[in-house]
Design an enzyme around this catalytic site. Structure first.
Site, mmCIF file in Angstrom:
data_model
loop_
_atom_site.group_PDB
_atom_site.id
_atom_site.type_symbol
_atom_site.label_atom_id
_atom_site.label_comp_id
_atom_site.label_asym_id
_atom_site.label_seq_id
_atom_site.Cartn_x
_atom_site.Cartn_y
_atom_site.Cartn_z
ATOM 1 N N ASP A 71 0.662 -1.228 0.367
ATOM 2 C CA ASP A 71 0.157 -0.179 -0.001
ATOM 3 C C ASP A 71 0.531 1.299 0.011
ATOM 4 O OD1 ASP A 71 0.780 -0.279 2.952
ATOM 5 O OD2 ASP A 71 -0.896 0.801 3.241
ATOM 6 N N GLU A 132 -0.293 -0.956 6.419
ATOM 7 C CA GLU A 132 1.171 -0.087 6.517
ATOM 8 C C GLU A 132 0.755 1.483 7.115
ATOM 9 O OE1 GLU A 132 5.416 1.498 7.995
ATOM 10 O OE2 GLU A 132 3.716 2.251 5.901
#
Length: 380
Positions: A71, A132
């Site tokens: 991500d 994250e």
């Protein structure tokens, strides 16, 4: 044997999937297909809307794990980029795109390093999350909890965060400070400014409380750690009137703390100070703490030496062993196994025109190759 993977081309393939948290946009599929071609058994672990992947090749110990995230943060003003942030072009030897530094290139480099290395006497695994950059509740934290519950043996972990400070290979992270956010709400009694005895103004109570909290010196540092610090990040009242004492005042603070403290001990201190500040006040103080990670340090030893030596093999210079910076998913992995972070130069992460020189992506691949060789020579 599978052909060696080009880390730059693979990084481009990952960047072209616009996986802005919490979206995956197919990034995990791209990674899974490549890992399966390398002989990894891949397991998707989805929690909520977050895609996670645990992949392992081999069954013997030791198990060296590579951890990271697919991500990325939003691009901001897309018009301010010199290139489309999800096209991933190479311009004058530099890969430009969201995730080029943080941290799709590191994922690509480790996959490429595995493809170029002989099968070790042991196992290699990947723990990759899509959460994250977000709230980090359904990502690595949940995967680690599941692996521990299942008894999955992971001996050591390398996180590919961009730890180099100003020059490639100048720093690795061997620990991180913990982090706690706290929201403090002082609820008073609204009234007219000309009749303060009929009201309870929450603002002076909040201001005095924050001043007392900031006046405390939390500590003078800890082995390899800078001192802990408390920062007030916002104060909100939302009172548009000039003649009204407001009913509520609210503030948020963050504490970055070293191993002198725990999230629980700091929460207890904040609760005690809030209680003391509320004595004699015709209202109440509400504290809402959230510990997002505990402080940790991976002790010096063979594993840290392997990681540092891999960088030195490629750059010719030993990296600084640091605990600086913000939090990362290493804060969750440390409960699973010893962890170290090592990757590209992080100066452009989260910025417009995030970028990484292709030569440094290739060099990071060589570092991870040396890491694999050194690790299994030391621990097999």
């Amino acid at each position: 044997m599978t052909a060696a993977i080009d880390p730059v081309a693979f990084a481009q393939a990952l960047i072209r999937r616009p996986s802005v948290t919490p979206a995956d946009a197919g990034a995990m599929d791209v990674l899974q297909r490549q890992l399966e071609q390398l002989g990894f058994a891949c397991r998707r672990m989805k929690y909520g809307e977050i895609e996670n992947l645990y992949a392992r090749r081999g069954t013997a110990s030791p198990n060296l794990c590579f951890a990271g995230h697919t991500d990325v943060v939003p691009v901001g003003d897309a018009a301010a980029w010199s290139q489309d942030p999800f096209e991933a072009p190479v311009v004058n030897g530099v890969l430009i795109g969201r995730g080029a530094v943080d941290m799709k290139s590191a994922i690509a480099a480790f996959v490429a390093a595995v493809s170029r290395s002989p099968a070790p006497d042991g196992s290699i695994s990947f723990l990759i999350t899509g959460d994250e950059e977000g709230v980090a509740l359904d990502g690595t934290k949940k995967v680690v909890e599941a692996l521990i519950a299942e008894g999955e043996p992971v001996d050591h972990c390398v996180v590919g965060e961009p730890t180099s400070a100003t020059a490639f290979g100048d720093m690795i992270k061997v620990g991180r400070r913990g982090s706690i956010n706290a929201w403090i709400t002082v609820e008073g009694v609204q009234g007219h400014v000309a009749y303060p005895h009929r009201s309870a103004n929450p603002i002076p109570v909040l201001v005095n409380l924050l001043a007392k909290l900031q006046a405390r010196v939390l500590d003078d540092g800890y082995q390899d750690f800078q001192p802990s610090n408390l920062e007030v990040t916002t104060i909100d009242v939302g009172n548009p009137a000039t003649n009204v004492i407001p009913a509520t005042a609210r503030a948020r603070l963050n504490i970055r703390f070293n191993p002198n403290h725990t999230g629980a001990s700091l929460t207890e201190w904040l609760q005690a100070e809030c209680a003391a500040a509320g004595e004699g006040f015709n209202g109440r103080i509400v504290l809402e703490p959230l510990v997002s990670g505990e402080a940790f340090l991976t002790e010096p030893g063979p594993f840290i030496d392997v990681a540092a030596g891999a960088f030195e093999d490629v750059t010719g210079h030993p990296p600084e062993r640091s605990t600086s910076g913000g939090t990362s998913d290493a804060r969750f992995i440390r409960s699973l196994c010893p962890v170290v972070e090592m990757g590209l130069v992080g100066t452009t992460m989260h910025q417009i025109d995030e970028r990484a020189p292709t030569a440094e992506i290739e060099a990071l691949t060589k570092v991870y190759e040396r890491l694999i060789a050194r690790y299994f020579a030391a621990f097999s």
